[in-house]
Write an enzyme that holds these catalytic residues in place. Structure first.
Site, PDB file in Angstrom:
ATOM      1  N   ASP A 112       0.662  -0.996   0.072  1.00 27.26           N
ATOM      2  CA  ASP A 112      -0.103   0.101  -0.079  1.00 27.26           C
ATOM      3  C   ASP A 112       0.952   1.259  -0.061  1.00 27.26           C
ATOM      4  O   ASP A 112       0.380   2.335  -0.789  1.00 27.26           O
ATOM      5  CB  ASP A 112      -0.742  -0.046   1.077  1.00 27.26           C
ATOM      6  N   GLY A 113       2.238   1.183   0.772  1.00 28.41           N
ATOM      7  CA  GLY A 113       2.777   2.369   0.753  1.00 28.41           C
ATOM      8  C   GLY A 113       3.449   2.681  -0.717  1.00 28.41           C
ATOM      9  O   GLY A 113       3.572   3.924  -0.873  1.00 28.41           O
ATOM     10  N   ASP A 209      -4.354  10.072   4.592  1.00 29.13           N
ATOM     11  CA  ASP A 209      -4.684  10.725   5.757  1.00 29.13           C
ATOM     12  C   ASP A 209      -3.529  11.994   6.111  1.00 29.13           C
ATOM     13  O   ASP A 209      -2.533  11.863   5.763  1.00 29.13           O
ATOM     14  CB  ASP A 209      -4.845   9.809   7.151  1.00 29.13           C
ATOM     15  N   ASP A 238      -3.454  12.755  22.014  1.00 30.05           N
ATOM     16  CA  ASP A 238      -2.380  12.591  21.105  1.00 30.05           C
ATOM     17  C   ASP A 238      -2.136  13.341  19.844  1.00 30.05           C
ATOM     18  O   ASP A 238      -1.310  13.443  19.241  1.00 30.05           O
ATOM     19  CB  ASP A 238      -1.897  11.095  21.171  1.00 30.05           C
TER      20      ASP A 238
END
Length: 367
Positions: A112-113, A209, A238
């Site tokens: 996917d990267g 994202d 966070d």
């Protein structure tokens, strides 16, 4: 409008004409050139890469584009038998050469990267992408390499459906922006080197994202979130994930978000470990404009990354503007958009995997 618009006095590029009708469910028309993206420094991909390139150049007589750093690999440059094939390649360098109007479709070898990286190379319209699952997860890469010749032939002949995966257009506005390379202070510097007139900003196209987090600080992240100019909440935790439907099955789902089918026009907003029992992920309509800034009383800076890349610090006075991009990624389906997605949910994320309950036998009905 997702289709390129040509000015009356401009000669349209042939590659763009072949892609100009790309839309959800459509197919490629007579592709002549292909960009092959290979995961760098992965020895297991060398043989598939070579086999694919030989097939594309010698069997299909296609123009093949490859990154220069891929050919710098000694395992490729030192292979004398592969040398005649590499001489036919057209090469380019990331952030330096613009190939946006030269490529008809893309083939990704990796995970996917690798597909996310391919998306980042195109800051405007993106050619259709065919992803072979040769990485670790493979949620976005539905094709198996074992039958690559027949599968690539099907694509070249136009026998494939396409799903449009929406991207986010992100602009980062810096309060303490330093003037460089003689650029005017009112320019937007695009990631591909282009320039648009506006206040200082850097622009990105994001497929998965945008992640805002507290970085190395031990303090809570404290950022304000605006929607169409209205403050909707302050995030104390966070950090925050703003994702596309495609990205909803990545970091967002690990942080508790729902999974959204890529055909749904939406933006997912997911807090990361919020210090609140009532802060749940929310889905907003595609097309709204989000803005993220440090809260006035934030104790520390924040950090932002885009599809896991280009990580940078966000200070007081900086802002991040996010909206739906008008340049989606046309992703080539293995079967169709619905079956491919549920197949990935089951195979990659093991969605709803459970041992089935036994049925009741006649002797059990009395209990």
């Amino acid at each position: 409008n997702l289709q390129p618009q040509w000015l009356p006095d401009m000669e349209p590029d042939p590659a763009e004409l072949r892609r100009s009708d790309v839309s959800a469910g459509s197919v490629l028309v007579s592709p002549k050139s292909v960009l092959v993206i290979k995961k760098i420094r992965d020895a297991s991909l060398l043989q598939p890469f070579k086999e694919l390139c030989v097939f594309l150049t010698e069997v299909k007589d296609m123009i093949v584009y490859v990154e220069k750093k891929v050919l710098d690999d000694p395992a490729i440059s030192g292979d004398e038998s592969f040398g005649p094939v590499t001489k036919k390649f057209c090469t380019f360098r990331e952030d330096l050469d613009d190939i946006s109007n030269r490529v008809d479709f893309i083939i990704c070898l990796g995970g996917d990267g690798t597909l996310l990286y391919a998306s980042s190379l195109f800051q405007d319209s993106v050619p259709p992408v065919m992803g072979f699952h040769l990485g670790s997860l493979g949620f976005l890469t539905p094709f198996q390499f074992d039958a690559f010749q027949s599968q690539v032939t099907q694509i070249i002949e136009g026998n494939a459906a396409i799903i449009l995966r929406s991207r986010l257009k992100v602009q980062v506005f810096k309060e303490n922006w330093e003037k460089k390379d003689g650029s005017d202070e009112k320019n937007i510097v695009l990631a591909n080197g282009g320039v648009k007139a506006s206040r200082p900003a850097v622009q990105y196209q994001v497929l998965n994202d945008v992640v805002v987090d507290r970085g190395p600080s031990s303090y809570l992240s404290n950022v304000d979130l605006f929607l169409d100019g209205h403050l909707i909440t302050t995030v104390q935790g966070d950090g925050l994930i703003v994702s596309t439907p495609t990205g909803s099955t990545a970091y967002a789902v690990a942080a508790g978000a729902s999974m959204i089918h890529p055909n749904v026009p939406a933006i997912m907003i997911t807090p990361i470990c919020p210090h609140s029992l009532s802060f749940r992920p929310i889905v907003v309509p595609a097309g709204v404009e989000l803005k993220i800034t440090l809260s006035q009383d934030a104790r520390n800076t924040a950090w932002v990354s885009f599809d896991g890349r280009k990580r940078q610090e966000i200070c007081h006075g900086d802002s991040i503007s996010i909206t739906t991009s008008c340049f989606p990624v046309p992703s080539i389906c293995f079967r169709d958009p619905v079956n491919d997605w549920f197949e990935s949910l089951g195979e990659c994320l093991h969605w709803n995997v459970r041992k089935k309950q036994n049925h009741l036998g006649a002797e059990d009905e009395d209990f």
